[in-house]
Design a protein around this motif. Sequence first.
Motif, PDB file in Angstrom:
ATOM      1  N   GLY A   1      -4.386   5.970  -5.184  1.00  0.00           N
ATOM      2  CA  GLY A   1      -3.274   5.539  -4.327  1.00  0.00           C
ATOM      3  C   GLY A   1      -2.295   6.674  -4.081  1.00  0.00           C
TER       4      GLY A   1
ATOM      5  N   ALA B   1      -5.774   8.518  -9.722  1.00  0.00           N
ATOM      6  CA  ALA B   1      -4.650   8.675  -8.791  1.00  0.00           C
ATOM      7  C   ALA B   1      -5.030   8.473  -7.324  1.00  0.00           C
ATOM      8  CB  ALA B   1      -3.973  10.042  -8.985  1.00  0.00           C
TER       9      ALA B   1
ATOM     10  N   ALA C   1      -7.816   1.801  -9.260  1.00  0.00           N
ATOM     11  CA  ALA C   1      -7.240   1.497 -10.585  1.00  0.00           C
ATOM     12  C   ALA C   1      -8.116   2.085 -11.681  1.00  0.00           C
ATOM     13  CB  ALA C   1      -7.062  -0.007 -10.768  1.00  0.00           C
TER      14      ALA C   1
ATOM     15  N   ASN D   1       0.859  -1.197   0.000  1.00  0.00           N
ATOM     16  CA  ASN D   1       0.000   0.000   0.000  1.00  0.00           C
ATOM     17  C   ASN D   1       0.892   1.243   0.000  1.00  0.00           C
ATOM     18  OD1 ASN D   1      -1.809   2.195   0.851  1.00  0.00           O
ATOM     19  ND2 ASN D   1      -3.262   0.530   1.143  1.00  0.00           N
TER      20      ASN D   1
HETATM   21  P1  ATP Z   1      -3.005   6.528 -11.478  1.00  0.00           P
HETATM   22  O1  ATP Z   1      -4.076   7.444 -11.974  1.00  0.00           O
HETATM   23  O2  ATP Z   1      -1.945   7.211 -10.648  1.00  0.00           O
HETATM   24  O3  ATP Z   1      -2.472   5.585 -12.522  1.00  0.00           O
HETATM   25  P2  ATP Z   1      -5.014   4.769 -10.524  1.00  0.00           P
HETATM   26  O4  ATP Z   1      -6.130   5.649 -10.055  1.00  0.00           O
HETATM   27  O5  ATP Z   1      -5.142   4.203 -11.893  1.00  0.00           O
HETATM   28  O6  ATP Z   1      -3.676   5.584 -10.388  1.00  0.00           O
HETATM   29  P3  ATP Z   1      -4.912   3.461  -7.953  1.00  0.00           P
HETATM   30  O7  ATP Z   1      -6.328   3.641  -7.495  1.00  0.00           O
HETATM   31  O8  ATP Z   1      -3.898   4.331  -7.346  1.00  0.00           O
HETATM   32  O9  ATP Z   1      -4.820   3.559  -9.550  1.00  0.00           O
HETATM   33  O10 ATP Z   1      -4.557   1.922  -7.717  1.00  0.00           O
HETATM   34  C1  ATP Z   1      -3.637   1.183  -8.460  1.00  0.00           C
HETATM   35  C2  ATP Z   1      -3.209  -0.040  -7.636  1.00  0.00           C
HETATM   36  O11 ATP Z   1      -2.411   0.396  -6.542  1.00  0.00           O
HETATM   37  C3  ATP Z   1      -4.374  -0.819  -7.033  1.00  0.00           C
HETATM   38  O12 ATP Z   1      -4.652  -1.959  -7.790  1.00  0.00           O
HETATM   39  C4  ATP Z   1      -3.938  -1.152  -5.612  1.00  0.00           C
HETATM   40  O13 ATP Z   1      -3.726  -2.532  -5.429  1.00  0.00           O
HETATM   41  C5  ATP Z   1      -2.610  -0.411  -5.387  1.00  0.00           C
HETATM   42  N1  ATP Z   1      -2.658   0.472  -4.186  1.00  0.00           N
HETATM   43  C6  ATP Z   1      -1.662   0.630  -3.302  1.00  0.00           C
HETATM   44  N2  ATP Z   1      -2.012   1.511  -2.345  1.00  0.00           N
HETATM   45  C7  ATP Z   1      -3.242   1.940  -2.629  1.00  0.00           C
HETATM   46  C8  ATP Z   1      -4.124   2.858  -1.995  1.00  0.00           C
HETATM   47  N3  ATP Z   1      -3.816   3.508  -0.870  1.00  0.00           N
HETATM   48  N4  ATP Z   1      -5.310   3.088  -2.606  1.00  0.00           N
HETATM   49  C9  ATP Z   1      -5.627   2.444  -3.761  1.00  0.00           C
HETATM   50  N5  ATP Z   1      -4.848   1.563  -4.364  1.00  0.00           N
HETATM   51  C10 ATP Z   1      -3.655   1.284  -3.816  1.00  0.00           C
END
Ligand code: ATP
Length: 285
Positions: free
Chosen positions: A104, A102, A98, A68
């Motif tokens: 995470g 953004a 995902a 995480n």
């Molecule tokens: P970006 O726009 O930066 O590419 P994203 O919105 O597509 O991000 P996130 O929601 O950040 O993607 O999640 C991507 C992966 O990161 C998830 O599959 C999850 O397993 C992992 N992850 C690690 N920490 C977190 C967190 N605090 N919240 C959400 N996902 C997390």
Amino acid sequence: MVKSVEINAHAKINLALDVISRREDGYHELRMIMQQIELHDVLYIEEIEAGNISISCSNPNIPVDASNLVYKSWKLMSNLYKVDNGIRIHIDKHIPVAAGLAGGSADAAAVLKGLNTLWNMGLTNQELMDIAVNIGADVPYCIMGKTALAEGIGEKLTAIQKMKETHILLAKPPIDVSTAQVYKSLDLDNIKRHPDIEGLIKYINSNYQKELASNMVNVLETVTAKKYPIIEKIKLEMMRFGALGSMMSGSGPSVFGIFDDYENMSRCKNDLERWAGKVIMTKTI
Ligand code: ATP
């Protein structure tokens, strides 16, 4: 005495996303206009006795171990500043995962800010942004917030005049998209339309909402929207309901629409909820 902080971690959308080149190290040189939105996770950070970390999350699909991003934030801050108090972090998750929003990175940025307060470290936003880049390319922007031009791999930031507050409708279709895979599949030589970033910044500076909304371009749509027709379908539906513009955010699959009329947005939400996955009404901040 319990010491704790509660902090909001806001999602972002991309008003433009351009890929300039592929670098030797496999990363891509980008130019993006980033915009923070009201939608946010809430993080509760509390000091505990043991010199360790315990993470919990309202969404059971998110790992609560060292993978995480909030763990990485804690590890960096405690190593850098030799703080050995323990920490408990609870993430109340509202940002779709995902999704190109953004989520995470926003949580990681919130923990840097939260620990700065909790441990009375007195770091400036710039100092926090310098630490944030070690966690991920989008994390410095999540510290900065508002409206910004992001270059390099996303870490070189220039603030732009804050965009006028605008209604945003978000739809996250039930598809899992791997950001790494999207960049890998991108055929740089066959992108027909790149965003005019300078032109879009002028529209933001002049508050020309309609011109901004109708000229947004995300080159990653050539990969994700091509693979998943539901993305184009959502965009068309948002336009049919009166959106000024609609586009995929990040590597997808989330789609957002910019609306100047709340009623139109609300009607569009009711329609999309029947077939487009998770739908959220929010606004720029
Ligand atoms: P970006 O726009 O930066 O590419 P994203 O919105 O597509 O991000 P996130 O929601 O950040 O993607 O999640 C991507 C992966 O990161 C998830 O599959 C999850 O397993 C992992 N992850 C690690 N920490 C977190 C967190 N605090 N919240 C959400 N996902 C997390």
